[in-house]
Write a protein that holds these residues in place. Structure first.
Motif, short mmCIF file in Angstrom:
data_model
loop_
_atom_site.label_atom_id
_atom_site.label_comp_id
_atom_site.label_asym_id
_atom_site.label_seq_id
_atom_site.Cartn_x
_atom_site.Cartn_y
_atom_site.Cartn_z
N VAL A 78 5.63 20.79 -10.50
CA VAL A 78 4.34 21.60 -10.85
C VAL A 78 3.95 21.42 -12.28
CG1 VAL A 78 3.51 23.87 -11.20
CG2 VAL A 78 4.77 23.42 -9.01
N CYS A 79 5.21 21.37 -13.39
CA CYS A 79 4.96 21.29 -14.80
C CYS A 79 4.74 20.23 -15.28
CB CYS A 79 6.19 22.10 -15.28
SG CYS A 79 6.31 23.76 -14.92
N ASN A 80 5.41 19.07 -14.95
CA ASN A 80 5.58 17.81 -15.69
C ASN A 80 4.61 16.57 -14.99
OD1 ASN A 80 6.83 19.21 -17.49
ND2 ASN A 80 9.12 18.33 -16.42
N ASN A 81 4.23 15.86 -15.75
CA ASN A 81 3.22 14.87 -15.28
C ASN A 81 4.23 13.45 -15.37
OD1 ASN A 81 1.53 12.38 -15.15
ND2 ASN A 81 0.37 13.17 -16.71
N PRO A 82 4.46 13.00 -14.15
CA PRO A 82 5.13 11.92 -14.00
C PRO A 82 5.02 10.56 -14.92
CG PRO A 82 4.53 12.50 -11.77
CD PRO A 82 3.81 13.36 -12.69
N HIS A 84 4.27 10.65 -18.13
CA HIS A 84 4.85 10.81 -19.33
C HIS A 84 6.46 10.92 -19.29
CE1 HIS A 84 0.76 11.88 -21.17
NE2 HIS A 84 0.95 10.66 -21.21
N ARG A 85 7.14 11.14 -17.95
CA ARG A 85 8.54 11.38 -17.99
C ARG A 85 9.36 10.29 -18.63
NH1 ARG A 85 12.18 14.74 -13.91
NH2 ARG A 85 14.39 13.86 -14.70
N TYR A 86 9.09 8.94 -18.55
CA TYR A 86 9.78 8.05 -19.18
C TYR A 86 9.99 8.42 -20.86
CZ TYR A 86 5.76 6.17 -21.88
OH TYR A 86 4.65 5.68 -22.81
N ILE A 87 9.25 9.05 -21.63
CA ILE A 87 9.14 9.41 -23.01
C ILE A 87 10.62 10.22 -22.98
CG2 ILE A 87 8.19 10.51 -24.88
CD1 ILE A 87 5.36 9.71 -23.62
N PHE A 88 10.92 10.92 -22.10
CA PHE A 88 12.21 11.82 -22.23
C PHE A 88 13.26 11.28 -21.62
CE2 PHE A 88 8.05 14.33 -22.83
CZ PHE A 88 8.62 15.03 -23.80
N ASP A 89 12.86 10.49 -20.62
CA ASP A 89 14.21 9.77 -19.88
C ASP A 89 14.61 8.56 -20.78
OD1 ASP A 89 13.98 11.61 -17.59
OD2 ASP A 89 12.81 10.17 -16.39
N GLN A 90 14.01 7.89 -21.32
CA GLN A 90 14.64 6.85 -22.33
C GLN A 90 14.79 7.32 -23.71
OE1 GLN A 90 15.54 3.72 -21.02
NE2 GLN A 90 15.29 4.66 -19.02
N LYS A 91 16.10 7.19 -24.19
CA LYS A 91 16.13 7.76 -25.60
C LYS A 91 15.32 6.97 -26.68
CE LYS A 91 20.62 9.95 -24.93
NZ LYS A 91 20.47 10.11 -23.28
N PRO A 92 15.29 5.65 -26.59
CA PRO A 92 14.40 4.89 -27.49
C PRO A 92 12.84 5.39 -27.39
CG PRO A 92 15.78 3.41 -26.48
CD PRO A 92 15.91 4.64 -25.80
N GLU A 93 12.51 5.61 -26.28
CA GLU A 93 10.90 6.13 -26.20
C GLU A 93 11.00 7.48 -26.76
OE1 GLU A 93 8.36 4.25 -25.53
OE2 GLU A 93 9.62 2.69 -24.58
N PHE A 94 11.92 8.38 -26.66
CA PHE A 94 11.73 9.78 -27.11
C PHE A 94 11.85 9.70 -28.65
CE2 PHE A 94 13.67 13.70 -28.99
CZ PHE A 94 13.18 14.63 -28.40
N ASP A 95 12.69 8.59 -29.39
CA ASP A 95 12.80 8.58 -30.80
C ASP A 95 11.67 8.07 -31.59
OD1 ASP A 95 15.39 9.60 -30.53
OD2 ASP A 95 16.34 8.14 -31.30
N LYS A 96 10.88 7.34 -30.65
CA LYS A 96 9.60 6.69 -30.99
C LYS A 96 8.42 7.90 -31.14
CE LYS A 96 9.25 3.04 -28.54
NZ LYS A 96 8.69 1.69 -27.86
N ALA A 97 8.53 8.62 -30.19
CA ALA A 97 7.39 9.58 -29.85
C ALA A 97 7.61 10.89 -30.87
CB ALA A 97 7.27 10.04 -28.32
N PHE A 98 9.01 11.03 -30.88
CA PHE A 98 9.22 12.58 -31.80
C PHE A 98 10.03 11.99 -33.30
CE2 PHE A 98 8.72 13.98 -27.42
CZ PHE A 98 8.18 15.15 -27.64
N PHE A 99 9.64 11.04 -33.77
CA PHE A 99 10.22 10.49 -35.23
C PHE A 99 10.21 11.54 -36.06
CE2 PHE A 99 9.62 8.54 -39.19
CZ PHE A 99 10.99 7.60 -39.46
N ASN A 100 8.93 12.21 -36.18
CA ASN A 100 8.99 13.21 -37.31
C ASN A 100 9.76 14.47 -36.96
OD1 ASN A 100 7.11 11.82 -38.73
ND2 ASN A 100 5.36 12.64 -37.33
N TYR A 101 10.57 14.67 -35.99
CA TYR A 101 11.34 15.74 -35.60
C TYR A 101 12.80 15.50 -35.76
CZ TYR A 101 7.02 18.01 -33.51
OH TYR A 101 5.65 18.33 -33.43
N LEU A 102 13.03 14.03 -35.98
CA LEU A 102 14.53 13.43 -35.68
C LEU A 102 15.45 14.02 -36.87
CD1 LEU A 102 13.78 9.86 -34.14
CD2 LEU A 102 14.18 12.33 -33.06
N HIS A 103 15.02 13.60 -38.20
CA HIS A 103 15.86 13.99 -39.40
C HIS A 103 17.04 12.86 -39.46
CE1 HIS A 103 13.04 16.99 -40.79
NE2 HIS A 103 13.25 17.68 -39.44
#
Length: 335
Positions: A78-82, A84-103
């Motif tokens: 119900v909540c998640n669009n398939p 965009h799931r790869y952004i959260f399933d793949q750590k390199p994609e997450f780090d790219k998308a949330f770079f400003n939050y990583l520190h």
């Protein structure tokens, strides 16, 4: 490998002997087996759900309040669009998308030259090497630079395995006092409601054991529930063996009543991050409070299992989610 029904039955019988009644008769085991089979067939209850939530001692009215595997799948659907799931399933994609939050500094070795990898290593005492799709604290290794014997060989191995390297995060003193061999984290779960506002569904303090680098509940760590309003730990700490702790068993630091530092800022950061991809409405965020009190996102989990929340609170969380799911379903049907 998926278990056959015979294997499930055999495991359930063993669980009955270990966790329910060591002297259970064959008849009692069969009654519990039939009860589980009904729950599995009609209510999406997996064997792990049945055991860890003590369903064998609960009524159907009590059981329906729990987020079991089938209901977790519904939340995700119900909540998640398939898309965009790869952004959260793949750590390199997450780090790219949330770079400003990583520190922290990071490097996807698959797309990096040896020279840049060597430069990355040169300035660090240690770093974390992570499999890109690792889960539950697995596939993570802390590497000390002084122990590397052949840097080029290590680079080729990491490149072949598509390893993500991340700078070792620091942690604030209040969190480090629980256990200094692990980076102790927070798990904060958010839902983007139908009206676009972000709701904090719950939080967990997660601390590791002496000598271990992971704090994950599934990796022998200890977790305790955080009141999402106050940021105060309001339950005993619980480990995977269902042992409950007032104090951390190694450091003796008190778990119950611990005030999470800068909790308001943690909540504000989660709410901001949750709106980066608002069609990924349900995310469990893993967070570190660094030694200079920056809020660093470790990862976001779009299939965050509320098992630890339900085990620590001894309360089913489904009613808290259901009221928001109703609005999201209506919105989805209109778009």
């Amino acid at each position: 490998m998926n278990e056959t029904m015979f294997q499930k039955c055999k495991r359930l019988f063993k669980e009955v002997e270990v966790n329910i009644d060591p002297k259970a008769s064959v008849l009692k085991k069969m009654i519990i087996l039939m009860d589980f089979a009904i729950e599995y067939r009609f209510h999406g209850v997996y064997l792990l759900d049945y055991i860890q939530y003590d369903f064998y001692s609960k009524t159907r009215r009590e059981r329906k309040k729990y987020v079991v595997h089938g209901k977790l799948l519904e939340i995700m659907r119900v909540c998640n669009n398939p898309k965009h799931r790869y952004i959260f399933d793949q750590k390199p994609e997450f780090d790219k998308a949330f770079f400003n939050y990583l520190h922290r500094d990071w490097m996807d070795v698959k797309n990096t030259s040896y020279e840049k990898f060597a430069e990355f290593i040169k300035t660090k005492d240690s770093f974390f090497a992570k499999q890109p799709d690792g889960m539950f604290g697995t596939g993570v290794e802390k590497v000390f630079v002084k122990d590397i014997e052949d840097l080029h060989k290590l680079y080729e191995d990491y490149r072949r395995r598509e390893i993500l390297c991340e700078e070792t995060l620091t942690q604030c003193s209040e969190m480090m006092e629980f256990n200094d061999t692990s980076i102790n984290t927070l798990r904060v779960v958010s839902i983007v409601r139908a009206d676009g506002k972000v709701e904090i569904m719950g939080g967990l303090l997660r601390v590791g054991r002496k000598g271990r680098i992971a704090d994950n509940f599934h990796h022998q760590g200890i977790c305790a529930y955080i009141d999402p309003i106050t940021g105060i730990v309001c339950t005993l700490g619980v480990d995977k063996n269902n042992d409950r702790h007032i104090l951390h068993p190694d450091s003796k630091k008190k778990i119950v009543g611990f005030q999470i530092p800068i909790w308001k800022e943690v909540v504000d950061t989660v709410k901001k991050a949750a709106l980066e991809f608002p069609d990924m409405r349900y995310i469990g965020w893993d967070i570190v409070i660094t030694n200079d009190y920056e809020i660093a996102l470790v990862e976001g989990n779009p299939g965050a299992d509320p098992d630890a929340e339900q085990i620590t609170t001894k309360e089913g969380r489904w009613p808290y989610y259901e009221k928001y799911l109703r609005g999201i379903r209506k919105l989805n049907n209109c778009t």
